[in-house]
Scaffold this active site. Structure first.
Site, PDB file in Angstrom:
ATOM      1  N   HIS A 176      10.648  -3.047  52.311  1.00  0.00           N
ATOM      2  CA  HIS A 176       9.513  -2.834  53.262  1.00  0.00           C
ATOM      3  C   HIS A 176       8.743  -2.090  53.623  1.00  0.00           C
ATOM      4  O   HIS A 176       7.468  -1.419  53.141  1.00  0.00           O
ATOM      5  CB  HIS A 176       9.042  -4.214  53.389  1.00  0.00           C
ATOM      6  CG  HIS A 176       7.737  -4.995  52.642  1.00  0.00           C
ATOM      7  ND1 HIS A 176       8.148  -5.750  51.631  1.00  0.00           N
ATOM      8  CD2 HIS A 176       6.829  -4.639  52.429  1.00  0.00           C
ATOM      9  CE1 HIS A 176       7.316  -6.610  50.662  1.00  0.00           C
ATOM     10  NE2 HIS A 176       5.997  -5.262  51.589  1.00  0.00           N
ATOM     11  N   CYS A 471      27.143  24.668  47.417  1.00  0.00           N
ATOM     12  CA  CYS A 471      25.597  23.057  47.782  1.00  0.00           C
ATOM     13  C   CYS A 471      25.465  23.267  49.144  1.00  0.00           C
ATOM     14  O   CYS A 471      24.744  22.083  49.014  1.00  0.00           O
ATOM     15  CB  CYS A 471      26.413  21.961  46.955  1.00  0.00           C
ATOM     16  SG  CYS A 471      28.305  21.446  47.236  1.00  0.00           S
TER      17      CYS A 471
HETATM   18  C1  PEP Z   1      29.501  21.176  52.826  1.00  0.00           C
HETATM   19  O1  PEP Z   1      30.456  21.657  53.573  1.00  0.00           O
HETATM   20  O2  PEP Z   1      28.688  22.768  52.686  1.00  0.00           O
HETATM   21  C2  PEP Z   1      28.762  20.230  52.185  1.00  0.00           C
HETATM   22  C3  PEP Z   1      27.824  20.510  50.676  1.00  0.00           C
HETATM   23  O3  PEP Z   1      29.495  19.440  52.902  1.00  0.00           O
HETATM   24  P1  PEP Z   1      28.808  18.281  53.498  1.00  0.00           P
HETATM   25  O4  PEP Z   1      27.426  18.863  54.346  1.00  0.00           O
HETATM   26  O5  PEP Z   1      28.389  16.993  53.061  1.00  0.00           O
HETATM   27  O6  PEP Z   1      29.627  18.585  54.276  1.00  0.00           O
END
Ligand code: PEP
Ligand code: MG
Length: 507
Positions: A176, A471
């Site tokens: 909620h 990433c």
């Molecule tokens: C990283 O280590 O760059 C990554 C994307 O993984 P996390 O930040 O989840 O450890």
């Protein structure tokens, strides 16, 4: 810190912590002072009168009306009288009756269980009236509320305050609190494990688009997010990202399925990192297959025809979850893939759930990846397991210097379908610094010893004609991102809210 993001916006501000042990008065002090039924009736009345004043256009009006029905329910008064007759003082009687009403709702199951918390919040209000305790006074300047949970009554009071964001330790994206936050346009991140470490006055960045909360961020992070706030305000259409002609795919990092729609609205061309930890952390038992399929399917459904990279559970702790066994001792032993290898049932169940989700959304290109892989053999094991379950695209994260050697990389790239570089971990492990105790500036990725490894990974992947993405947080730092593009990276994956600003800087 990561939780489930609610909304699309960013908030920057000081934390105002509001925790039940500080303010909620189930402490039934003064057990000897029995103010009797009359006082209880007065307290019930006072709360009812307050609720009656709530604007009928308020987001919470339906719940408030339901709360008024509870307050005026003859069964509640009867229950209070029974507690009094059994010798309870007035506060205990009220507490007992509200707890009983809440327990009845809890027993009715999921939807009603949420209402149970509302009833407990209501009981607190009545007890506060009885004990003469004042309602909380919110700060007079903009603040980010950090709480266990926020009930509808408090949410209603907050509407008139200077609140700019909300962080809760409990709840889910469909709870909620989250629904009310979404309805009132308040950026929120719920179910944030570790949010109890935030103290009053801490500077926070709350990124509801990726479910991240940064505590005491450095100037670089602040600058990045301030710029994102400006760009996102200025660009009426957030589709700016869709129009880019950069030679890379721009993906989103997600911490929960609740952020998938936002990511799509920000123009993400897919998901480059879906962190699945939220399903597992803080739980006593592993999430069921059904829970997992539901969560993964929500993300896949949002990105038909596009790539969604789901990372299997990445533990980052010395204290394993109650349902996980500890891995053997050794470097990185209880992190990422090694922790999963010690718990093959959990890994298999997760891959099975992903395979089922893929069958539900066959058009989405589901890629699965293993975190913190430290040897080529681990990559082989993971890819074989995934392929066996029909997951045709399986890859690994490159996050430790041990796998950034040419021969190891070659072995890995022969078996995987793609790699993704986790610059957060790769930076900390290459520079030998702990990212939790001494957070590194995002620009540290540009130090030659780290960038050299990244360049080698990208060129090796290019030779093997395998996609290679970034990433970690560095992907959203324009200067670093440009270098990654020059080296030949095929995707960058960042928080959805940072996508428009990144495109603007890179084009
Ligand atoms: C990283 O280590 O760059 C990554 C994307 O993984 P996390 O930040 O989840 O450890
Ligand atoms: Mg990592």
């Amino acid at each position: 810190m990561v939780g489930a993001g609610v909304g699309t916006a960013i908030a920057i501000g000081r934390a105002f912590t509001y925790r039940s042990e500080t303010y909620v008065s189930w402490d039934l002090e003064g057990a000897g002072s029995n103010r009797g039924l009359l006082a209880i009736r007065e307290a019930l009345n006072e709360v009812d009168l307050e609720l009656a004043k709530v604007d009928s256009n308020s987001e919470t009006i339906d719940i408030i009306e339901a709360m008024r029905l509870v307050l005026n329910d003859p069964a509640l008064l009867l229950s209070i009288k029974e507690f009094l007759a059994d010798g309870a003082n007035s506060q205990r009687a009220v507490s007992g009756a509200f707890k009983q009403a809440a327990a009845t709702l809890t027993n009715l199951g999921e939807y009603f269980a949420e209402r149970a918390n509302d009833v407990l919040e209501l009981g607190n209000k009545v007890i506060n009236k009885l004990s003469g305790r004042k309602d909380i006074v919110w700060p007079e300047e903009p603040f980010i509320l950090v709480a266990d949970n926020v009930g509808p009554i408090e949410m209603n009071n907050l509407a008139k305050s200077q609140i700019v964001g909300l962080v809760t330790s409990s709840g889910s994206a469909t709870s909620h609190t989250a629904i009310l936050a979404r309805a009132s346009g308040l950026p929120a991140v719920v179910s944030v494990l570790g949010s109890d470490l935030i103290t009053n006055g801490n500077q926070l960045i709350l990124d509801s688009s990726s479910g991240q909360v940064f505590v005491e961020p450095d100037e670089v992070e602040l600058g990045q997010y301030r710029q994102a706030m400006e760009v996102n305000l200025q660009t009426k259409s957030l589709r700016i990202v869709k129009q880019h002609d950069l030679p890379v795919q721009l993906y989103a990092n997600l911490g929960s399925s609740s952020e998938a729609q936002t990511a799509r609205e920000f123009g993400a061309q897919g998901v480059g990192l879906f962190r699945t930890e939220l399903l597992f952390l803080g739980e006593k038992t592993a999430p069921s297959l059904e829970q997992q399929v539901l969560e993964y399917s929500r993300v896949l459904a949002e990105f038909p025809d596009q790539v969604v990279i789901v990372r299997v559970l990445d533990l980052d702790t010395d204290k394993p979850l109650p349902f996980l066994k500890l891995a053997e001792k050794g470097k990185y032993a209880n992190r990422g893939f090694q922790a999963l290898l010690a718990n093959p049932v959990v890994l298999e169940a997760q891959l099975m759930a992903l395979s089922m989700a893929q069958r539900i959304s066959p058009k989405t290109k589901l890629w699965v990846m293993a975190p913190m892989v430290t040897t080529a053999e681990q990559a082989r094991v993971f890819v074989a397991m995934a392929h066996e379950l029909g997951l045709v695209n399986a890859g690994v994260m490159i996050e430790v210097p041990e796998v950034c050697q040419k021969d190891v990389l070659n072995e890995i790239l022969e078996v995987v379908d793609f790699v993704s570089i986790g610059t957060n971990d790769l930076t900390q492990y290459t520079l030998g610094q702990d990212r939790l105790t001494s957070p590194l500036p995002v620009s540290d990725v540009r130090k030659p010893e780290v960038m050299g490894l990244i360049e080698l990974v990208i060129s090796s992947a290019t030779e093997h004609m395998k996609p290679v993405g970034i990433c970690g947080e560095a992907a959203s730092d324009p200067e670093s991102a440009q270098l990654f593009i020059d080296y030949g990276v095929t995707s960058l994956s960042v928080s959805p809210a940072l996508l428009p600003g990144l495109v603007e800087k890179l084009t």
